[in-house]
Motif scaffolding. Sequence first.
Motif, short mmCIF file in Angstrom:
data_model
loop_
_atom_site.label_atom_id
_atom_site.label_comp_id
_atom_site.label_asym_id
_atom_site.label_seq_id
_atom_site.Cartn_x
_atom_site.Cartn_y
_atom_site.Cartn_z
N ALA A 98 -6.35 0.41 4.40
CA ALA A 98 -6.55 -0.63 3.42
C ALA A 98 -7.66 -1.71 3.67
N ILE A 119 0.77 -1.18 0.04
CA ILE A 119 0.13 -0.08 -0.10
C ILE A 119 0.73 1.29 -0.05
N GLN A 128 0.97 12.31 0.44
CA GLN A 128 -0.40 11.81 1.45
C GLN A 128 0.00 11.18 2.73
N GLY A 130 -11.08 -0.69 2.80
CA GLY A 130 -11.13 -0.23 1.26
C GLY A 130 -11.13 1.19 0.93
N GLN A 131 -10.68 2.08 1.91
CA GLN A 131 -10.76 3.32 1.71
C GLN A 131 -9.46 4.08 0.84
N LEU A 132 -8.53 3.17 0.76
CA LEU A 132 -7.30 3.32 -0.10
C LEU A 132 -7.50 2.72 -1.56
N THR A 133 -7.44 3.78 -2.67
CA THR A 133 -7.75 3.36 -4.00
C THR A 133 -6.59 3.31 -4.69
N SER A 134 -5.34 3.76 -4.09
CA SER A 134 -4.35 3.44 -5.02
C SER A 134 -3.05 3.45 -3.73
N LYS A 135 -1.66 3.39 -4.13
CA LYS A 135 -0.58 3.41 -3.39
C LYS A 135 -0.60 4.70 -2.55
#
Length: 111
Positions: free
Chosen positions: A58, A27, A71, A61-66
């Motif tokens: 993670a 992540i 960030q 499901g709140q992370l859509t990308s690395k």
Amino acid sequence: MPEFDLDEASSPLIQLTEARSSILSQILQPEAADRLGRIRLVKESRANDIEDRLIWLARSGQLTSKVTEEQLKELLGAVAENDKREGNTGATIVMNRRKGTWDDDDDLLDI
């Protein structure tokens, strides 16, 4: 007396550590992982807190990308602001200097 094998006792801890590092490597971008490693060198508890939050994000499901380094900086700022608001400022060093004591320089006034 039964023998105690340290490898068996520490195996769950090792597995947990490996699982955390595996999740974090999936992540975090390399720059963000490096920054988190540097934070760990200075304050391990802060790094663990950030890792826990990242893993929670993670898994939910709140992370859509690395996560990028920027960030991660934003997350660090939010955590620091939250700690400040709660009064968890960490260790504070207060130095009280005594007034009216003699210095070595005071001896030179007699010359």
